[in-house]
Design a protein around this motif. Structure first.
Motif, PDB file in Angstrom:
ATOM      1  N   GLU A  78       6.820  -5.703   7.066  1.00 36.00           N
ATOM      2  CA  GLU A  78       5.502  -6.095   7.574  1.00 36.00           C
ATOM      3  C   GLU A  78       4.587  -4.884   7.689  1.00 36.00           C
ATOM      4  O   GLU A  78       3.390  -4.965   7.393  1.00 36.00           O
ATOM      5  CB  GLU A  78       5.651  -6.775   8.943  1.00 36.00           C
ATOM      6  N   VAL A  79       5.134  -3.756   8.122  1.00 36.23           N
ATOM      7  CA  VAL A  79       4.335  -2.527   8.219  1.00 36.23           C
ATOM      8  C   VAL A  79       3.825  -2.116   6.840  1.00 36.23           C
ATOM      9  O   VAL A  79       2.674  -1.700   6.674  1.00 36.23           O
ATOM     10  CB  VAL A  79       5.167  -1.390   8.854  1.00 36.23           C
ATOM     11  N   VAL A  80       4.682  -2.241   5.814  1.00 31.42           N
ATOM     12  CA  VAL A  80       4.265  -1.918   4.445  1.00 31.42           C
ATOM     13  C   VAL A  80       3.124  -2.831   4.013  1.00 31.42           C
ATOM     14  O   VAL A  80       2.130  -2.384   3.428  1.00 31.42           O
ATOM     15  CB  VAL A  80       5.470  -2.032   3.480  1.00 31.42           C
ATOM     16  N   ASP A  81       3.249  -4.127   4.299  1.00 30.07           N
ATOM     17  CA  ASP A  81       2.180  -5.072   3.947  1.00 30.07           C
ATOM     18  C   ASP A  81       0.880  -4.720   4.656  1.00 30.07           C
ATOM     19  O   ASP A  81      -0.206  -4.784   4.067  1.00 30.07           O
ATOM     20  CB  ASP A  81       2.603  -6.497   4.301  1.00 30.07           C
ATOM     21  N   LEU A  82       0.973  -4.347   5.932  1.00 33.28           N
ATOM     22  CA  LEU A  82      -0.223  -3.963   6.675  1.00 33.28           C
ATOM     23  C   LEU A  82      -0.891  -2.746   6.056  1.00 33.28           C
ATOM     24  O   LEU A  82      -2.115  -2.669   5.952  1.00 33.28           O
ATOM     25  CB  LEU A  82       0.146  -3.675   8.133  1.00 33.28           C
ATOM     26  N   ALA A  83      -0.088  -1.769   5.647  1.00 42.92           N
ATOM     27  CA  ALA A  83      -0.646  -0.561   5.042  1.00 42.92           C
ATOM     28  C   ALA A  83      -1.335  -0.865   3.721  1.00 42.92           C
ATOM     29  O   ALA A  83      -2.390  -0.306   3.406  1.00 42.92           O
ATOM     30  CB  ALA A  83       0.468   0.474   4.836  1.00 42.92           C
ATOM     31  N   LEU A  84      -0.755  -1.769   2.936  1.00 40.87           N
ATOM     32  CA  LEU A  84      -1.360  -2.128   1.650  1.00 40.87           C
ATOM     33  C   LEU A  84      -2.678  -2.866   1.827  1.00 40.87           C
ATOM     34  O   LEU A  84      -3.587  -2.756   1.002  1.00 40.87           O
ATOM     35  CB  LEU A  84      -0.392  -2.985   0.831  1.00 40.87           C
ATOM     36  N   ARG A  85      -2.794  -3.643   2.912  1.00 45.70           N
ATOM     37  CA  ARG A  85      -4.026  -4.397   3.143  1.00 45.70           C
ATOM     38  C   ARG A  85      -5.081  -3.594   3.878  1.00 45.70           C
ATOM     39  O   ARG A  85      -6.220  -4.032   4.016  1.00 45.70           O
ATOM     40  CB  ARG A  85      -3.708  -5.669   3.949  1.00 45.70           C
ATOM     41  N   ALA A  86      -4.706  -2.400   4.361  1.00 46.91           N
ATOM     42  CA  ALA A  86      -5.625  -1.610   5.183  1.00 46.91           C
ATOM     43  C   ALA A  86      -6.833  -1.178   4.373  1.00 46.91           C
ATOM     44  O   ALA A  86      -6.731  -0.859   3.185  1.00 46.91           O
ATOM     45  CB  ALA A  86      -4.910  -0.392   5.749  1.00 46.91           C
ATOM     46  N   ALA A  87      -7.991  -1.163   5.017  1.00 46.85           N
ATOM     47  CA  ALA A  87      -9.213  -0.700   4.349  1.00 46.85           C
ATOM     48  C   ALA A  87      -9.089   0.786   4.075  1.00 46.85           C
ATOM     49  O   ALA A  87      -8.477   1.542   4.817  1.00 46.85           O
ATOM     50  CB  ALA A  87     -10.420  -0.970   5.252  1.00 46.85           C
ATOM     51  N   GLY A  88      -9.681   1.214   2.964  1.00 44.32           N
ATOM     52  CA  GLY A  88      -9.678   2.628   2.628  1.00 44.32           C
ATOM     53  C   GLY A  88      -8.332   3.122   2.138  1.00 44.32           C
ATOM     54  O   GLY A  88      -7.998   4.288   2.293  1.00 44.32           O
ATOM     55  N   ALA A  89      -7.508   2.210   1.579  1.00 46.28           N
ATOM     56  CA  ALA A  89      -6.209   2.637   1.059  1.00 46.28           C
ATOM     57  C   ALA A  89      -6.403   3.668  -0.038  1.00 46.28           C
ATOM     58  O   ALA A  89      -7.392   3.667  -0.760  1.00 46.28           O
ATOM     59  CB  ALA A  89      -5.445   1.419   0.505  1.00 46.28           C
ATOM     60  N   ARG A  90      -5.436   4.559  -0.158  1.00 47.18           N
ATOM     61  CA  ARG A  90      -5.565   5.628  -1.137  1.00 47.18           C
ATOM     62  C   ARG A  90      -5.660   5.071  -2.548  1.00 47.18           C
ATOM     63  O   ARG A  90      -5.055   4.059  -2.875  1.00 47.18           O
ATOM     64  CB  ARG A  90      -4.367   6.579  -1.041  1.00 47.18           C
ATOM     65  N   VAL A  91      -6.392   5.786  -3.390  1.00 50.10           N
ATOM     66  CA  VAL A  91      -6.617   5.340  -4.764  1.00 50.10           C
ATOM     67  C   VAL A  91      -5.667   6.078  -5.687  1.00 50.10           C
ATOM     68  O   VAL A  91      -5.420   7.268  -5.524  1.00 50.10           O
ATOM     69  CB  VAL A  91      -8.082   5.597  -5.177  1.00 50.10           C
ATOM     70  N   HIS A  92      -5.101   5.376  -6.650  1.00 45.32           N
ATOM     71  CA  HIS A  92      -4.211   5.990  -7.634  1.00 45.32           C
ATOM     72  C   HIS A  92      -4.491   5.376  -9.001  1.00 45.32           C
ATOM     73  O   HIS A  92      -4.559   4.169  -9.136  1.00 45.32           O
ATOM     74  CB  HIS A  92      -2.742   5.754  -7.266  1.00 45.32           C
ATOM     75  N   GLY A  98      -7.202   5.289 -10.613  1.00 50.69           N
ATOM     76  CA  GLY A  98      -8.494   4.627 -10.720  1.00 50.69           C
ATOM     77  C   GLY A  98      -8.612   3.365  -9.906  1.00 50.69           C
ATOM     78  O   GLY A  98      -9.671   2.748  -9.857  1.00 50.69           O
ATOM     79  N   GLU A  99      -7.535   2.938  -9.239  1.00 55.97           N
ATOM     80  CA  GLU A  99      -7.563   1.701  -8.458  1.00 55.97           C
ATOM     81  C   GLU A  99      -6.851   1.922  -7.133  1.00 55.97           C
ATOM     82  O   GLU A  99      -6.038   2.831  -6.999  1.00 55.97           O
ATOM     83  CB  GLU A  99      -6.849   0.569  -9.225  1.00 55.97           C
ATOM     84  N   PRO A 100      -7.147   1.085  -6.114  1.00 57.74           N
ATOM     85  CA  PRO A 100      -6.394   1.191  -4.875  1.00 57.74           C
ATOM     86  C   PRO A 100      -4.906   0.983  -5.135  1.00 57.74           C
ATOM     87  O   PRO A 100      -4.506   0.387  -6.137  1.00 57.74           O
ATOM     88  CB  PRO A 100      -6.972   0.059  -4.016  1.00 57.74           C
ATOM     89  N   VAL A 101      -4.072   1.511  -4.203  1.00 54.40           N
ATOM     90  CA  VAL A 101      -2.628   1.362  -4.327  1.00 54.40           C
ATOM     91  C   VAL A 101      -2.281  -0.110  -4.513  1.00 54.40           C
ATOM     92  O   VAL A 101      -2.783  -0.967  -3.802  1.00 54.40           O
ATOM     93  CB  VAL A 101      -1.939   1.907  -3.061  1.00 54.40           C
ATOM     94  N   GLN A 102      -1.428  -0.378  -5.468  1.00 56.64           N
ATOM     95  CA  GLN A 102      -1.112  -1.770  -5.773  1.00 56.64           C
ATOM     96  C   GLN A 102       0.290  -1.882  -6.332  1.00 56.64           C
ATOM     97  O   GLN A 102       0.883  -0.897  -6.765  1.00 56.64           O
ATOM     98  CB  GLN A 102      -2.112  -2.318  -6.796  1.00 56.64           C
ATOM     99  N   LEU A 103       0.828  -3.062  -6.293  1.00 57.39           N
ATOM    100  CA  LEU A 103       2.112  -3.368  -6.907  1.00 57.39           C
ATOM    101  C   LEU A 103       1.835  -4.078  -8.224  1.00 57.39           C
ATOM    102  O   LEU A 103       1.139  -5.090  -8.250  1.00 57.39           O
ATOM    103  CB  LEU A 103       2.942  -4.265  -5.981  1.00 57.39           C
ATOM    104  N   THR A 104       2.371  -3.537  -9.304  1.00 59.04           N
ATOM    105  CA  THR A 104       2.142  -4.133 -10.624  1.00 59.04           C
ATOM    106  C   THR A 104       3.393  -4.883 -11.063  1.00 59.04           C
ATOM    107  O   THR A 104       4.474  -4.299 -11.129  1.00 59.04           O
ATOM    108  CB  THR A 104       1.799  -3.040 -11.659  1.00 59.04           C
ATOM    109  N   VAL A 105       3.244  -6.167 -11.333  1.00 59.86           N
ATOM    110  CA  VAL A 105       4.348  -7.007 -11.792  1.00 59.86           C
ATOM    111  C   VAL A 105       3.949  -7.619 -13.122  1.00 59.86           C
ATOM    112  O   VAL A 105       2.913  -8.280 -13.223  1.00 59.86           O
ATOM    113  CB  VAL A 105       4.668  -8.135 -10.779  1.00 59.86           C
ATOM    114  N   THR A 106       4.757  -7.384 -14.152  1.00 57.56           N
ATOM    115  CA  THR A 106       4.486  -7.962 -15.469  1.00 57.56           C
ATOM    116  C   THR A 106       5.412  -9.160 -15.675  1.00 57.56           C
ATOM    117  O   THR A 106       6.632  -9.034 -15.574  1.00 57.56           O
ATOM    118  CB  THR A 106       4.735  -6.919 -16.583  1.00 57.56           C
ATOM    119  N   VAL A 107       4.805 -10.320 -15.939  1.00 56.25           N
ATOM    120  CA  VAL A 107       5.600 -11.535 -16.024  1.00 56.25           C
ATOM    121  C   VAL A 107       5.043 -12.441 -17.112  1.00 56.25           C
ATOM    122  O   VAL A 107       3.830 -12.519 -17.321  1.00 56.25           O
ATOM    123  CB  VAL A 107       5.605 -12.266 -14.650  1.00 56.25           C
TER     124      VAL A 107
END
Length: 392
Positions: free
Chosen positions: A219-233, A235-244
């Motif tokens: 839950e803490v990880v989810d909160l950090a990902l949704r937080a405003a001003g998340a670090r950019v990597h 060219g985009e905010p931190v994100q989880l990439t899933v290819t399906v």
């Protein structure tokens, strides 16, 4: 029948001793060559950052093996000053014993470590012992000798407060993510303050404390990902990439691919898709931007997604770095007219990006995928290589 099958146990032991001595003499000769390459600046002359990277491509040593060889070569091989003077090795007695085939590489590791705490005159004694005993016993002898030579220990000094270290170990195993940490008191207290409220047991909660705390960390990880001003990597905010594959997602069958090469069950993917930005991606199709023109060499977010989906990490042969550690490299340099499009880009980690720019490693496209041709001193035929570690 072979000669070995007819030999007696004593004859076999004698032959084993001869072979081991010959092997250890050969290992010393290898160290002499490593030392000479280091002295002559071979890595720089061939465009490599260091010998560790050069050995990886020429003799296929892991970095750990290369570091060990270099450390042993520095201790056992003489060096030459800029004026041409010869300087004796740090451990001449150990060098002589290994050259005779009397010491193994494991013995040398023990002696290098021990002589860092012993006076120079002690080397003859520890080498004499090591000639007759296995490395483990030699280590105990060296430790005892150091104690006998300095039973009082070093002079007491004012205690210097150690800088607190925060350590985190992460690895994937069998589809699970293993995490262990050693944090200072301040960071630990902050983490407790985050987890404790979320890990409180609910009425009739069947979960034990470790499971509740694990769910709280998620839950803490989810909160950090949704937080405003998340670090950019990238060219985009931190994100989880899933290819399906869309059809598999719709049918809830099979698995999806994370950008680090791990796979997720489709049931988890469907859960993620409930609260995620879904980007349809068709390699080679028209549903994504593949070209940002000649005016800029910056790879935009859309093009980087396509690049990540194609290369899935550093494309250099044998590299395991995931996309988040990679940069987009122009195969035909942008400064020489190369375009910023999928056919002229490849993902490379920083180390291999430097290598491609400063050595004779060449990148080219074949059937829409990047291939690499090594320098002639790595492969005289310069046969093309790919990185199958990131294959879909």
């Amino acid at each position: 029948m072979t000669a070995l099958s007819l030999a007696s146990p004593l004859e076999l032991l004698d032959e084993l001793r001869r072979k081991v001595r010959a092997l250890q003499r050969l290992q010393f000769q290898v160290l002499e060559i490593v030392g000479a390459l280091d002295q002559r600046g071979a890595a720089e002359a061939l465009g490599y950052k260091d010998l560790i990277e050069l050995f990886k491509h020429t003799v296929r040593w892991d970095p750990r093996v290369s570091r060990r060889k270099l450390r042993q070569a520095k201790a056992l091989c003489p060096s030459i000053t800029p004026t041409g003077s010869l300087i004796a090795p740090e451990l001449p007695a150990a060098a002589g014993a290994m050259a005779e085939g009397e010491l193994s590489e494991d013995h040398v590791d023990v002696l290098i470590e021990a002589m860092a705490d012993l006076p120079v005159v002690a080397e003859e004694h520890v080498v004499h012992y090591a000639r007759e005993h296995e490395p483990r016993s030699a280590r105990v002898f060296c430790r005892e000798l150091a104690y006998r030579l300095d039973q009082d220990g070093p002079e007491p000094a004012e205690p210097v407060p150690a800088r607190p270290k925060n350590l985190l170990r992460r690895r994937w195993r069998s589809g699970r993510y293993l995490l262990s940490a050693d944090l200072d008191a301040e960071a630990g207290a902050k983490l407790d303050a985050l987890i404790d409220p979320l890990a409180k047991p609910e009425p009739a909660d069947p979960r034990l404390a470790p499971e509740r705390e694990g769910d709280a960390l998620c839950e803490v990880v989810d909160l950090a990902l949704r937080a405003a001003g998340a670090r950019v990597h990238g060219g985009e905010p931190v994100q989880l990439t899933v290819t399906v594959d869309y059809d598999k997602l719709r049918e809830s069958a099979g698995t999806a691919l994370l950008d680090n090469g791990e796979r997720l069950p489709m049931s988890q993917v469907r859960k993620i898709a409930c609260d995620a930005g879904v980007i349809p991606l068709v390699l080679g199709g028209r549903s994504q931007v593949h070209d940002v023109g000649r005016k800029t060499r910056t790879v935009n977010a859309g093009l980087r997604r396509v690049l990540v989906a194609r290369d899935k990490g550093c494309a250099f042969p044998g590299c395991t770095r995931p996309p988040k550690h990679c940069q987009a490299h122009h195969i035909r340099f942008w400064s020489e007219g190369g375009e910023t499009n999928l056919g002229n880009l490849v993902l490379l980690c920083r180390r291999h990006h430097d290598l491609v720019h400063h050595t004779e490693w060449q990148v080219e496209m074949s059937d829409g995928l990047p291939v690499f041709r090594p320098p002639a001193f790595v492969d005289p035929q310069r046969r093309p290589r790919t990185n199958p570690l990131h294959a879909a």
